[in-house]
Enzyme design. Sequence first.
Site, PDB file in Angstrom:
ATOM      1  N   ILE A 151      -5.930  -4.634  20.392  1.00  0.00           N
ATOM      2  CA  ILE A 151      -6.418  -5.876  19.791  1.00  0.00           C
ATOM      3  C   ILE A 151      -5.243  -6.839  19.654  1.00  0.00           C
ATOM      4  O   ILE A 151      -4.163  -6.450  19.167  1.00  0.00           O
ATOM      5  CB  ILE A 151      -7.043  -5.608  18.392  1.00  0.00           C
ATOM      6  CG1 ILE A 151      -8.104  -4.499  18.472  1.00  0.00           C
ATOM      7  CG2 ILE A 151      -7.640  -6.893  17.823  1.00  0.00           C
ATOM      8  CD1 ILE A 151      -9.283  -4.776  19.393  1.00  0.00           C
TER       9      ILE A 151
ATOM     10  N   TYR B  24       2.638   7.549  14.404  1.00  0.00           N
ATOM     11  CA  TYR B  24       1.474   6.666  14.236  1.00  0.00           C
ATOM     12  C   TYR B  24       0.197   7.399  14.647  1.00  0.00           C
ATOM     13  O   TYR B  24      -0.815   7.382  13.930  1.00  0.00           O
ATOM     14  CB  TYR B  24       1.685   5.413  15.090  1.00  0.00           C
ATOM     15  CG  TYR B  24       0.584   4.377  15.028  1.00  0.00           C
ATOM     16  CD1 TYR B  24       0.676   3.300  14.155  1.00  0.00           C
ATOM     17  CD2 TYR B  24      -0.526   4.439  15.867  1.00  0.00           C
ATOM     18  CE1 TYR B  24      -0.313   2.324  14.108  1.00  0.00           C
ATOM     19  CE2 TYR B  24      -1.524   3.472  15.829  1.00  0.00           C
ATOM     20  CZ  TYR B  24      -1.417   2.416  14.954  1.00  0.00           C
ATOM     21  OH  TYR B  24      -2.397   1.457  14.911  1.00  0.00           O
ATOM     22  N   ALA B  25       0.256   8.065  15.807  1.00  0.00           N
ATOM     23  CA  ALA B  25      -0.938   8.758  16.317  1.00  0.00           C
ATOM     24  C   ALA B  25      -1.379   9.864  15.354  1.00  0.00           C
ATOM     25  O   ALA B  25      -2.580  10.038  15.093  1.00  0.00           O
ATOM     26  CB  ALA B  25      -0.649   9.344  17.702  1.00  0.00           C
TER      27      ALA B  25
ATOM     28  N   SER C 255      -7.485   4.483  14.855  1.00  0.00           N
ATOM     29  CA  SER C 255      -7.020   3.847  16.097  1.00  0.00           C
ATOM     30  C   SER C 255      -7.468   4.695  17.279  1.00  0.00           C
ATOM     31  O   SER C 255      -7.737   5.891  17.126  1.00  0.00           O
ATOM     32  CB  SER C 255      -5.483   3.789  16.084  1.00  0.00           C
ATOM     33  OG  SER C 255      -4.983   3.474  17.367  1.00  0.00           O
TER      34      SER C 255
ATOM     35  N   LYS D  36      -2.971   8.326  12.236  1.00  0.00           N
ATOM     36  CA  LYS D  36      -4.313   7.782  12.502  1.00  0.00           C
ATOM     37  C   LYS D  36      -5.330   8.904  12.733  1.00  0.00           C
ATOM     38  O   LYS D  36      -6.517   8.745  12.406  1.00  0.00           O
ATOM     39  CB  LYS D  36      -4.264   6.828  13.700  1.00  0.00           C
ATOM     40  CG  LYS D  36      -3.472   5.539  13.431  1.00  0.00           C
ATOM     41  CD  LYS D  36      -4.083   4.711  12.322  1.00  0.00           C
ATOM     42  CE  LYS D  36      -3.448   3.341  12.193  1.00  0.00           C
ATOM     43  NZ  LYS D  36      -4.011   2.525  11.105  1.00  0.00           N
TER      44      LYS D  36
ATOM     45  N   VAL E 238       0.813  -1.226   0.000  1.00  0.00           N
ATOM     46  CA  VAL E 238       0.000   0.000   0.000  1.00  0.00           C
ATOM     47  C   VAL E 238       0.847   1.278   0.000  1.00  0.00           C
ATOM     48  O   VAL E 238       0.301   2.378  -0.087  1.00  0.00           O
ATOM     49  CB  VAL E 238      -1.013   0.036   1.177  1.00  0.00           C
ATOM     50  CG1 VAL E 238      -2.041  -1.069   1.043  1.00  0.00           C
ATOM     51  CG2 VAL E 238      -0.300   0.017   2.522  1.00  0.00           C
TER      52      VAL E 238
ATOM     53  N   ASN F 246      -7.098  -1.191   5.532  1.00  0.00           N
ATOM     54  CA  ASN F 246      -6.707  -1.737   6.833  1.00  0.00           C
ATOM     55  C   ASN F 246      -5.195  -1.870   7.034  1.00  0.00           C
ATOM     56  O   ASN F 246      -4.727  -1.833   8.169  1.00  0.00           O
ATOM     57  CB  ASN F 246      -7.375  -3.119   6.976  1.00  0.00           C
ATOM     58  CG  ASN F 246      -6.798  -3.932   8.102  1.00  0.00           C
ATOM     59  OD1 ASN F 246      -7.017  -3.614   9.278  1.00  0.00           O
ATOM     60  ND2 ASN F 246      -6.032  -4.972   7.773  1.00  0.00           N
TER      61      ASN F 246
HETATM   62  N1  LIG Z   1      -3.951  -4.403  16.862  1.00  0.00           N
HETATM   63  C1  LIG Z   1      -4.287  -3.254  17.417  1.00  0.00           C
HETATM   64  O1  LIG Z   1      -4.304  -3.122  18.655  1.00  0.00           O
HETATM   65  C2  LIG Z   1      -4.662  -2.077  16.558  1.00  0.00           C
HETATM   66  C3  LIG Z   1      -5.191  -0.942  17.197  1.00  0.00           C
HETATM   67  C4  LIG Z   1      -5.551   0.159  16.431  1.00  0.00           C
HETATM   68  C5  LIG Z   1      -5.388   0.136  15.060  1.00  0.00           C
HETATM   69  N2  LIG Z   1      -4.868  -0.974  14.469  1.00  0.00           N
HETATM   70  C6  LIG Z   1      -4.693  -0.928  13.015  1.00  0.00           C
HETATM   71  O2  LIG Z   1      -5.324  -2.053  12.438  1.00  0.00           O
HETATM   72  C7  LIG Z   1      -4.694  -2.349  11.186  1.00  0.00           C
HETATM   73  C8  LIG Z   1      -4.397  -3.848  11.113  1.00  0.00           C
HETATM   74  O3  LIG Z   1      -3.447  -4.161  12.113  1.00  0.00           O
HETATM   75  P1  LIG Z   1      -3.376  -5.566  12.878  1.00  0.00           P
HETATM   76  O4  LIG Z   1      -3.415  -5.259  14.310  1.00  0.00           O
HETATM   77  O5  LIG Z   1      -4.325  -6.526  12.299  1.00  0.00           O
HETATM   78  O6  LIG Z   1      -1.851  -5.953  12.562  1.00  0.00           O
HETATM   79  P2  LIG Z   1      -1.184  -7.230  11.856  1.00  0.00           P
HETATM   80  O7  LIG Z   1       0.282  -6.979  11.941  1.00  0.00           O
HETATM   81  O8  LIG Z   1      -1.732  -8.481  12.417  1.00  0.00           O
HETATM   82  O9  LIG Z   1      -1.682  -7.103  10.344  1.00  0.00           O
HETATM   83  C9  LIG Z   1      -1.244  -6.047   9.512  1.00  0.00           C
HETATM   84  C10 LIG Z   1      -1.161  -6.566   8.087  1.00  0.00           C
HETATM   85  O10 LIG Z   1      -0.782  -5.454   7.252  1.00  0.00           O
HETATM   86  C11 LIG Z   1       0.186  -5.926   6.344  1.00  0.00           C
HETATM   87  N3  LIG Z   1       1.015  -4.818   5.882  1.00  0.00           N
HETATM   88  C12 LIG Z   1       1.971  -4.144   6.558  1.00  0.00           C
HETATM   89  N4  LIG Z   1       2.542  -3.238   5.747  1.00  0.00           N
HETATM   90  C13 LIG Z   1       1.931  -3.347   4.543  1.00  0.00           C
HETATM   91  C14 LIG Z   1       2.094  -2.691   3.303  1.00  0.00           C
HETATM   92  N5  LIG Z   1       3.028  -1.751   3.109  1.00  0.00           N
HETATM   93  N6  LIG Z   1       1.280  -3.043   2.278  1.00  0.00           N
HETATM   94  C15 LIG Z   1       0.343  -4.019   2.443  1.00  0.00           C
HETATM   95  N7  LIG Z   1       0.164  -4.696   3.584  1.00  0.00           N
HETATM   96  C16 LIG Z   1       0.953  -4.355   4.623  1.00  0.00           C
HETATM   97  C17 LIG Z   1       1.001  -6.942   7.120  1.00  0.00           C
HETATM   98  O11 LIG Z   1       1.720  -7.815   6.248  1.00  0.00           O
HETATM   99  C18 LIG Z   1      -0.087  -7.648   7.919  1.00  0.00           C
HETATM  100  O12 LIG Z   1      -0.601  -8.752   7.220  1.00  0.00           O
HETATM  101  C19 LIG Z   1      -3.454  -1.454  11.112  1.00  0.00           C
HETATM  102  O13 LIG Z   1      -3.714  -0.336  10.287  1.00  0.00           O
HETATM  103  C20 LIG Z   1      -3.265  -1.009  12.546  1.00  0.00           C
HETATM  104  O14 LIG Z   1      -2.577   0.228  12.629  1.00  0.00           O
HETATM  105  C21 LIG Z   1      -4.504  -2.082  15.173  1.00  0.00           C
END
Ligand SMILES: NC(=O)c1ccc[n+]([C@@H]2O[C@H](COP(=O)([O-])OP(=O)(O)OC[C@H]3O[C@@H](n4cnc5c(N)ncnc54)[C@H](O)[C@@H]3O)[C@@H](O)[C@H]2O)c1
Length: 286
Positions: free
Chosen positions: A185, A152-153, A139, A156, A60, A86
């Site tokens: 999460i 990051y903050a 987030s 988001k 992305v 996502n």
């Molecule tokens: N887990 C949490 O607590 C949390 C909280 C708030 C927001 N988020 C957001 O949720 C989203 C998903 O995160 P998650 O927790 O499932 O993490 P995760 O690490 O389990 O999954 C993230 C996925 O994004 C993919 N990814 C990373 N860089 C990429 C790129 N340049 N192009 C395409 N794919 C890419 C990774 O390969 C991975 O499969 C993120 O945007 C994260 O910032 C997560």
Amino acid sequence: MRFSGKTVVITGAASGIGAATTALFAREGATVFASDIDVAGGEKLAADTEGDVRFVECNVCDPAAIKALMDRAASETGGIDVLFNNAGAGGARADITEVEPDEWDRTMDLLLRSVAMGIRYAVPHMKGRKGASIVNVSSVAAVGPGYSPTAYAVAKAGVLHLTKCAATDLAQHGIRVNAIQPGFINTNIFTSSLEITGEMKEMAKAAIAQLSSNAQPVARGGQPIDIANAVAFLASEAASFMTGTSLIVDGGLTVGPRHSWDPEAPRMFSALEAMEEQMKQAAQAN
Ligand SMILES: NC(=O)c1ccc[n+]([C@@H]2O[C@H](COP(=O)([O-])OP(=O)(O)OC[C@H]3O[C@@H](n4cnc5c(N)ncnc54)[C@H](O)[C@@H]3O)[C@@H](O)[C@H]2O)c1
């Protein structure tokens, strides 16, 4: 079967929230274009998930790859009904007095420009589709400082504002745009950037699982399916009067941390930092 006959595009689908959302949409009848940079993980997801899941490699941070993803989904199915922006990772960790310009830019490209470009290249294929809907991942870090590193903050928080601007721009085409703000999460995001392997990574994951289950007022850890359920709601007909808004799905984390009522609960972010420090020291010692 809320999404029967619909085409759904999901970025960052190979793990965590993206994988759970892919499985949910596919189970409810959608054709899901599940994209990620992780080719092995994405192909495994497509093979293991029930329903019509098609993996497409897409970084992305590369707008041309995003355009190719959207064009492919539309050419194989006739258009796009739902886009879930996502993909993400932790980004630059340094605070504002030390962050390097390139790291800052990379974080913005990954977490904010990616969402803008996802919308940019999906919309031509969404116009005229009844019930078209975009959901962007923000987030709880957008609520205020203290939940994540600064870059990051900020990214988001930008996603939230982008969501509002896009909602007004796209209302004329009948496309709704909303955001989701996950709390803590339990996914790989906390360990994937740590430079540790094997046994130590498993230890770190166990520590994260333990921490996440004690972090918020709701007395269990947040799971990817908690977010997937909310994304599916926002994308569904039941949310047809919602646009330009955001759902916080955090077990109450932003209302008050668990230690506000449970003296035994760890202070989440100091515990996270302590865990990362321990992991770094263990990696250096090896
Ligand atoms: N887990 C949490 O607590 C949390 C909280 C708030 C927001 N988020 C957001 O949720 C989203 C998903 O995160 P998650 O927790 O499932 O993490 P995760 O690490 O389990 O999954 C993230 C996925 O994004 C993919 N990814 C990373 N860089 C990429 C790129 N340049 N192009 C395409 N794919 C890419 C990774 O390969 C991975 O499969 C993120 O945007 C994260 O910032 C997560």
